[in-house]
Design a protein around this motif. Structure first.
Motif, PDB file in Angstrom:
ATOM      1  N   ALA A 136       0.823  -1.215   0.000  1.00  0.00           N
ATOM      2  CA  ALA A 136       0.000   0.000   0.000  1.00  0.00           C
ATOM      3  C   ALA A 136       0.859   1.267   0.000  1.00  0.00           C
ATOM      4  O   ALA A 136       0.440   2.304  -0.515  1.00  0.00           O
ATOM      5  N   ALA A 137       2.062   1.196   0.547  1.00  0.00           N
ATOM      6  CA  ALA A 137       2.950   2.368   0.610  1.00  0.00           C
ATOM      7  C   ALA A 137       3.458   2.785  -0.761  1.00  0.00           C
ATOM      8  O   ALA A 137       3.953   3.910  -0.921  1.00  0.00           O
ATOM      9  N   ASN A 138       3.345   1.922  -1.765  1.00  0.00           N
ATOM     10  CA  ASN A 138       3.762   2.302  -3.114  1.00  0.00           C
ATOM     11  C   ASN A 138       3.060   3.568  -3.566  1.00  0.00           C
ATOM     12  O   ASN A 138       3.666   4.405  -4.244  1.00  0.00           O
ATOM     13  N   LYS A 139       1.810   3.728  -3.219  1.00  0.00           N
ATOM     14  CA  LYS A 139       1.054   4.916  -3.632  1.00  0.00           C
ATOM     15  C   LYS A 139       1.680   6.174  -3.029  1.00  0.00           C
ATOM     16  O   LYS A 139       1.871   7.172  -3.722  1.00  0.00           O
ATOM     17  N   LYS A 140       2.008   6.124  -1.745  1.00  0.00           N
ATOM     18  CA  LYS A 140       2.624   7.267  -1.054  1.00  0.00           C
ATOM     19  C   LYS A 140       4.005   7.582  -1.626  1.00  0.00           C
ATOM     20  O   LYS A 140       4.354   8.740  -1.831  1.00  0.00           O
ATOM     21  N   VAL A 141       4.785   6.538  -1.888  1.00  0.00           N
ATOM     22  CA  VAL A 141       6.151   6.709  -2.366  1.00  0.00           C
ATOM     23  C   VAL A 141       6.175   7.048  -3.860  1.00  0.00           C
ATOM     24  O   VAL A 141       7.098   7.695  -4.338  1.00  0.00           O
ATOM     25  N   GLY A 142       5.153   6.626  -4.606  1.00  0.00           N
ATOM     26  CA  GLY A 142       5.131   6.828  -6.054  1.00  0.00           C
ATOM     27  C   GLY A 142       5.931   5.764  -6.781  1.00  0.00           C
ATOM     28  O   GLY A 142       6.560   6.025  -7.794  1.00  0.00           O
ATOM     29  N   SER A 143       5.887   4.554  -6.254  1.00  0.00           N
ATOM     30  CA  SER A 143       6.677   3.447  -6.800  1.00  0.00           C
ATOM     31  C   SER A 143       5.764   2.305  -7.216  1.00  0.00           C
ATOM     32  O   SER A 143       4.554   2.356  -7.019  1.00  0.00           O
ATOM     33  N   GLU A 144       6.376   1.283  -7.801  1.00  0.00           N
ATOM     34  CA  GLU A 144       5.634   0.082  -8.185  1.00  0.00           C
ATOM     35  C   GLU A 144       6.032  -1.131  -7.357  1.00  0.00           C
ATOM     36  O   GLU A 144       5.243  -2.043  -7.175  1.00  0.00           O
ATOM     37  N   LEU A 145       7.288  -1.163  -6.880  1.00  0.00           N
ATOM     38  CA  LEU A 145       7.780  -2.320  -6.150  1.00  0.00           C
ATOM     39  C   LEU A 145       8.636  -1.846  -4.979  1.00  0.00           C
ATOM     40  O   LEU A 145       9.665  -1.219  -5.175  1.00  0.00           O
ATOM     41  N   LEU A 146       8.164  -2.137  -3.785  1.00  0.00           N
ATOM     42  CA  LEU A 146       8.910  -1.816  -2.569  1.00  0.00           C
ATOM     43  C   LEU A 146       9.268  -3.095  -1.836  1.00  0.00           C
ATOM     44  O   LEU A 146       8.459  -4.027  -1.780  1.00  0.00           O
ATOM     45  N   VAL A 147      10.476  -3.121  -1.281  1.00  0.00           N
ATOM     46  CA  VAL A 147      10.894  -4.250  -0.463  1.00  0.00           C
ATOM     47  C   VAL A 147      11.199  -3.751   0.941  1.00  0.00           C
ATOM     48  O   VAL A 147      11.629  -2.618   1.131  1.00  0.00           O
ATOM     49  N   SER A 148      10.962  -4.617   1.903  1.00  0.00           N
ATOM     50  CA  SER A 148      11.256  -4.285   3.293  1.00  0.00           C
ATOM     51  C   SER A 148      12.764  -4.339   3.537  1.00  0.00           C
ATOM     52  O   SER A 148      13.529  -4.876   2.739  1.00  0.00           O
ATOM     53  N   ASN A 149      13.164  -3.788   4.668  1.00  0.00           N
ATOM     54  CA  ASN A 149      14.564  -3.837   5.064  1.00  0.00           C
ATOM     55  C   ASN A 149      15.027  -5.283   5.233  1.00  0.00           C
ATOM     56  O   ASN A 149      16.164  -5.618   4.907  1.00  0.00           O
ATOM     57  N   SER A 150      14.142  -6.151   5.709  1.00  0.00           N
ATOM     58  CA  SER A 150      14.526  -7.550   5.906  1.00  0.00           C
ATOM     59  C   SER A 150      14.800  -8.250   4.567  1.00  0.00           C
ATOM     60  O   SER A 150      15.626  -9.166   4.509  1.00  0.00           O
ATOM     61  N   ILE A 151      14.160  -7.826   3.511  1.00  0.00           N
ATOM     62  CA  ILE A 151      14.473  -8.353   2.172  1.00  0.00           C
ATOM     63  C   ILE A 151      15.749  -7.704   1.664  1.00  0.00           C
ATOM     64  O   ILE A 151      16.656  -8.381   1.177  1.00  0.00           O
ATOM     65  N   TYR A 152      15.823  -6.392   1.769  1.00  0.00           N
ATOM     66  CA  TYR A 152      16.973  -5.658   1.238  1.00  0.00           C
ATOM     67  C   TYR A 152      18.289  -6.180   1.813  1.00  0.00           C
ATOM     68  O   TYR A 152      19.266  -6.339   1.090  1.00  0.00           O
ATOM     69  N   LYS A 153      18.306  -6.494   3.106  1.00  0.00           N
ATOM     70  CA  LYS A 153      19.521  -7.009   3.746  1.00  0.00           C
ATOM     71  C   LYS A 153      19.915  -8.374   3.192  1.00  0.00           C
ATOM     72  O   LYS A 153      21.075  -8.755   3.276  1.00  0.00           O
ATOM     73  N   ARG A 154      18.978  -9.116   2.638  1.00  0.00           N
ATOM     74  CA  ARG A 154      19.253 -10.458   2.135  1.00  0.00           C
ATOM     75  C   ARG A 154      19.543 -10.500   0.631  1.00  0.00           C
ATOM     76  O   ARG A 154      19.801 -11.572   0.085  1.00  0.00           O
ATOM     77  N   LEU A 155      19.454  -9.351  -0.010  1.00  0.00           N
ATOM     78  CA  LEU A 155      19.731  -9.310  -1.447  1.00  0.00           C
ATOM     79  C   LEU A 155      21.226  -9.170  -1.673  1.00  0.00           C
ATOM     80  O   LEU A 155      21.924  -8.493  -0.928  1.00  0.00           O
ATOM     81  N   PRO A 156      21.710  -9.780  -2.718  1.00  0.00           N
ATOM     82  CA  PRO A 156      23.112  -9.533  -3.064  1.00  0.00           C
ATOM     83  C   PRO A 156      23.259  -8.066  -3.485  1.00  0.00           C
ATOM     84  O   PRO A 156      22.272  -7.371  -3.701  1.00  0.00           O
ATOM     85  N   SER A 157      24.460  -7.628  -3.600  1.00  0.00           N
ATOM     86  CA  SER A 157      24.697  -6.216  -3.921  1.00  0.00           C
ATOM     87  C   SER A 157      24.273  -5.862  -5.341  1.00  0.00           C
ATOM     88  O   SER A 157      24.531  -4.763  -5.803  1.00  0.00           O
ATOM     89  N   ARG A 158      23.580  -6.774  -6.000  1.00  0.00           N
ATOM     90  CA  ARG A 158      23.176  -6.536  -7.389  1.00  0.00           C
ATOM     91  C   ARG A 158      21.849  -5.805  -7.517  1.00  0.00           C
ATOM     92  O   ARG A 158      21.409  -5.512  -8.614  1.00  0.00           O
ATOM     93  N   ALA A 159      21.185  -5.472  -6.430  1.00  0.00           N
ATOM     94  CA  ALA A 159      19.893  -4.781  -6.500  1.00  0.00           C
ATOM     95  C   ALA A 159      20.124  -3.299  -6.778  1.00  0.00           C
ATOM     96  O   ALA A 159      20.910  -2.643  -6.098  1.00  0.00           O
ATOM     97  N   ILE A 160      19.428  -2.786  -7.775  1.00  0.00           N
ATOM     98  CA  ILE A 160      19.487  -1.361  -8.090  1.00  0.00           C
ATOM     99  C   ILE A 160      18.293  -0.700  -7.401  1.00  0.00           C
ATOM    100  O   ILE A 160      17.137  -0.998  -7.720  1.00  0.00           O
ATOM    101  N   VAL A 161      18.585   0.187  -6.461  1.00  0.00           N
ATOM    102  CA  VAL A 161      17.543   0.877  -5.699  1.00  0.00           C
ATOM    103  C   VAL A 161      17.411   2.288  -6.242  1.00  0.00           C
ATOM    104  O   VAL A 161      18.397   3.035  -6.320  1.00  0.00           O
TER     105      VAL A 161
END
Length: 192
Positions: free
Chosen positions: A108-133
């Motif tokens: 639901a926060a995508n609307k506030k942020v103006g984005s299409e795909l948001l990930v939580s910090n718990s996901i972000y910490k588990r992603l390899p350094s290949r994620a473009i934010v």
């Protein structure tokens, strides 16, 4: 809508996820119910491919003079309890727990942020350094003013994980699958 759900089911399944729940045009997918050490990454790749699939579907819908579909995706990593939903069908399960509520708020926060795909910090910490934010933001997940970081992932670098071939779930008893799932994530209980 059947075209939309068919496409989403196909993409999610290719990355090892399963659709847990449908509510109107929304769906909840679970990753981590199979043996894969890259489930957070698989979920993000699936989310990006889902957005691409919706863009392609919207091009088809435009030719038919239909309105485009607007989709937003939230991805979170956290503990859930898998429970059977049908007494006569022990293979059909649903996930319960605060992680399900959190992912809904992130989506639901995508609307506030103006984005299409948001990930939580718990996901972000588990992603390899290949994620473009593209950007990050803080959202209130509890309604009590507690800010929680979320990240808009717009691309993953490198090759996507290999597509997953789904094992025959009927060949593996439900209790064994739940046990495997709980054993896999037992170290993360209570960690955001």
């Amino acid at each position: 809508m059947s075209r939309y759900f068919h496409r989403m089911n196909k993409v999610i399944g290719q990355y090892g996820g399963v659709i847990d729940n449908y509510t109107s045009w929304r769906l909840t997918a679970l990753f981590g119910t199979e043996e894969s050490d890259r489930d957070p990454e698989r979920a993000v790749w699936a989310g990006l491919d889902m957005l691409q699939s919706v863009r392609e579907l919207n091009a088809d819908l435009a030719q038919l003079s239909y309105h485009p579909l607007n989709v937003s995706i939230g991805i979170h990593y956290g503990p859930v309890v898998l429970v059977p939903v049908c007494a006569g069908d022990s293979q059909r399960m649903t996930a319960l727990g605060s992680a399900i509520e959190v992912v809904g708020r992130i989506e639901a926060a995508n609307k506030k942020v103006g984005s299409e795909l948001l990930v939580s910090n718990s996901i972000y910490k588990r992603l390899p350094s290949r994620a473009i934010v593209h950007r990050n933001a803080s959202i209130d997940l509890t309604g009590k003013g507690d800010e929680y970081p979320v990240f808009e992932v717009i691309q993953m670098l490198g090759d996507a994980p290999e597509k997953v071939e789904k094992r025959d779930q009927k060949a593996t008893p439900l209790t064994q699958r739940i046990g495997e799932f709980m054993q896999k994530f037992s170290g993360s209980w209570g960690k955001p």
